[in-house]
Design an enzyme around this catalytic site. Structure first.
Site, PDB file in Angstrom:
ATOM      1  N   GLN A  99     -69.264  38.592   7.817  1.00 24.00           N
ATOM      2  CA  GLN A  99     -68.836  39.094   6.507  1.00 24.00           C
ATOM      3  C   GLN A  99     -67.843  38.116   5.878  1.00 24.00           C
ATOM      4  OE1 GLN A  99     -65.968  42.358   5.742  1.00 24.00           O
ATOM      5  NE2 GLN A  99     -67.713  43.477   4.883  1.00 24.00           N
ATOM      6  N   TYR A 186     -61.391  44.298  -3.110  1.00 27.83           N
ATOM      7  CA  TYR A 186     -61.057  42.890  -2.953  1.00 27.83           C
ATOM      8  C   TYR A 186     -61.627  42.077  -4.119  1.00 27.83           C
ATOM      9  CZ  TYR A 186     -59.380  44.317   1.627  1.00 27.83           C
ATOM     10  OH  TYR A 186     -58.682  44.935   2.643  1.00 27.83           O
ATOM     11  N   ARG A 233     -71.980  43.997   0.599  1.00 31.28           N
ATOM     12  CA  ARG A 233     -71.327  45.311   0.707  1.00 31.28           C
ATOM     13  C   ARG A 233     -70.687  45.667  -0.629  1.00 31.28           C
ATOM     14  NH1 ARG A 233     -66.720  47.992   4.734  1.00 31.28           N
ATOM     15  NH2 ARG A 233     -68.199  49.431   5.669  1.00 31.28           N
ATOM     16  N   GLY A 324     -67.971  52.750  12.110  1.00 31.78           N
ATOM     17  CA  GLY A 324     -66.752  51.980  12.266  1.00 31.78           C
ATOM     18  C   GLY A 324     -65.923  52.456  13.442  1.00 31.78           C
ATOM     19  N   ARG A 325     -65.113  53.484  13.221  1.00 32.26           N
ATOM     20  CA  ARG A 325     -64.218  53.968  14.274  1.00 32.26           C
ATOM     21  C   ARG A 325     -64.957  54.298  15.577  1.00 32.26           C
ATOM     22  NH1 ARG A 325     -62.612  56.076   9.419  1.00 32.26           N
ATOM     23  NH2 ARG A 325     -60.492  55.619   8.716  1.00 32.26           N
TER      24      ARG A 325
END
Length: 370
Positions: A99, A186, A233, A324-325
């Site tokens: 990424q 971002y 993404r 993710g987690r």
């Protein structure tokens, strides 16, 4: 449940995946010198059972950084470090995507050795945005992000080239795919959003103009990797780091159409409640994105369980789900889904920074039974 859909093979562009369980990009802040090493090789190789591993966000240049201890890919040493990681994942039978990251205004002068200001589409500070910095005494902590300076029009091709050069390094390092990070407030999402982009040149104003830089970046990366090895993404409706947008749905639909025309391998949508917000994606929105991005694979990410992911695929809304987690604490997540086994719970105190503790020491099912 057997999770037949979730555990079935799928093709993302040029890459065949053994299942649809995607490891989401997870910043772990364990590369103080910006160079991945043996600890990262172990961490990612442990998770090679994923259909696809998407790496933690990786800085494309010194000016792209907003947090200390995050990895980069703009020097030979960094490229070699990532090659070691990719080789370890491939040796373990996995597939890996890098990424590419530029934080834009979510940065601080203290993160940059020359003290330069972070850059953004416009000189507007992200309210509530914080950067992780290192202080002169060697300690570290969060600092309110700086007010950025607006990128000059003539500088934008240089930013696009930073992405291109990072993609070249990613290809040499052996990554199977590259993901353009245009989400989570971002730089590239800052250009797309009305609240952070007040430009009056060709990169501001209309939806087409605000999408221009993200699409130029995608085109540059596709020139290097081939479109069938590129993903992106997006995070429509997300409200973090002070990001606001009056046209999130229209932008998401426009981007999906443009990305479909380019033949990207996949579109990865990070759902807006990822950061604990109240906004949730509807099935109507998922269907509308699927209609517009119909030729490539579609991934959704955001508090997914195996059951929710199975339903997502069964209903035709997506081709895979990113976790993710759960991947922090369960290196063998796919096997746990296959066996309907209980998941380890992650220790939030070890999410960021530190050593192997909370990083490579979570047990697999086999180790727990031994």
């Amino acid at each position: 449940m057997s999770f037949e859909k979730l555990l079935s093979p799928v093709t993302f562009g040029a890459v065949e995946l053994p299942n649809r369980v995607i490891m989401a990009p997870l910043t772990r802040s364990r590369t103080p010198d910006q160079v991945p090493g043996p600890m990262q090789q172990t961490y990612y190789a442990q998770r090679a059972g994923a259909g696809l591993i998407i790496s933690e966000a990786t800085n494309i240049s010194e000016g792209a950084r907003g947090y200390v201890y995050t990895p980069s890919i703009f020097t030979d040493e960094q490229e070699a470090g990532w090659k070691g990681v990719v080789d370890a994942v491939h040796d373990a039978g996995g597939r890996m995507c890098l990424q590419l990251w530029h934080v834009g205004r979510v940065g601080h002068e203290m993160v940059h050795p020359d003290g330069r200001k972070p850059v953004a589409p416009s000189a507007i500070r992200g309210e509530g945005a914080q950067s992780f910095v290192e202080f002169e005494d060697g300690s570290n902590g969060l600092q309110d992000s700086s007010t950025p300076r607006a990128l000059e029009t003539k500088e934008i091709p240089d930013v696009v080239d930073e992405y291109r050069q990072a993609a070249i390094r990613a290809k040499r390092a052996g990554f199977d795919l590259v993901e353009v990070h245009a989400a989570n407030a971002y730089l590239l999402q800052q250009f797309m959003a009305t609240g952070s982009n007040t430009r009056t040149d060709a990169y501001g104003g209309s939806i087409e103009n605000r999408a221009r830089l993200p699409l130029e970046v995608v085109d540059a990366v596709c020139e290097v990797m081939g479109a069938d090895r590129v993903g992106i993404r997006l995070s429509p409706f997300i409200e973090i780091f002070g990001l606001t947008d009056d046209e999130p749905k229209a932008m998401a639909f426009y981007m999906a159409e443009q990305l479909n025309e380019r033949g990207l391998a996949y579109l990865h949508v990070n759902e807006p409640d990822w950061a604990g917000g109240d906004i949730k994606l509807t099935d109507e929105f998922r269907h509308a994105i699927r209609e517009r991005f119909c030729d490539g694979a579609l991934i959704f990410c955001g508090h997914y369980t195996a059951e929710r992911a199975e339903a997502l695929i069964e209903n035709g809304y997506g081709d895979g789900a990113a976790f993710g987690r759960p991947y922090i604490a369960n290196p063998d997540l796919v096997e746990r889904f296959r066996q309907n086994a209980e998941l380890n719970k992650p220790d939030e105190s070890t999410y960021y920074g530190g050593d192997e503790t909370g990083y490579t020491d979570y047990p697999t099912l086999a180790e727990q039974k031994a």
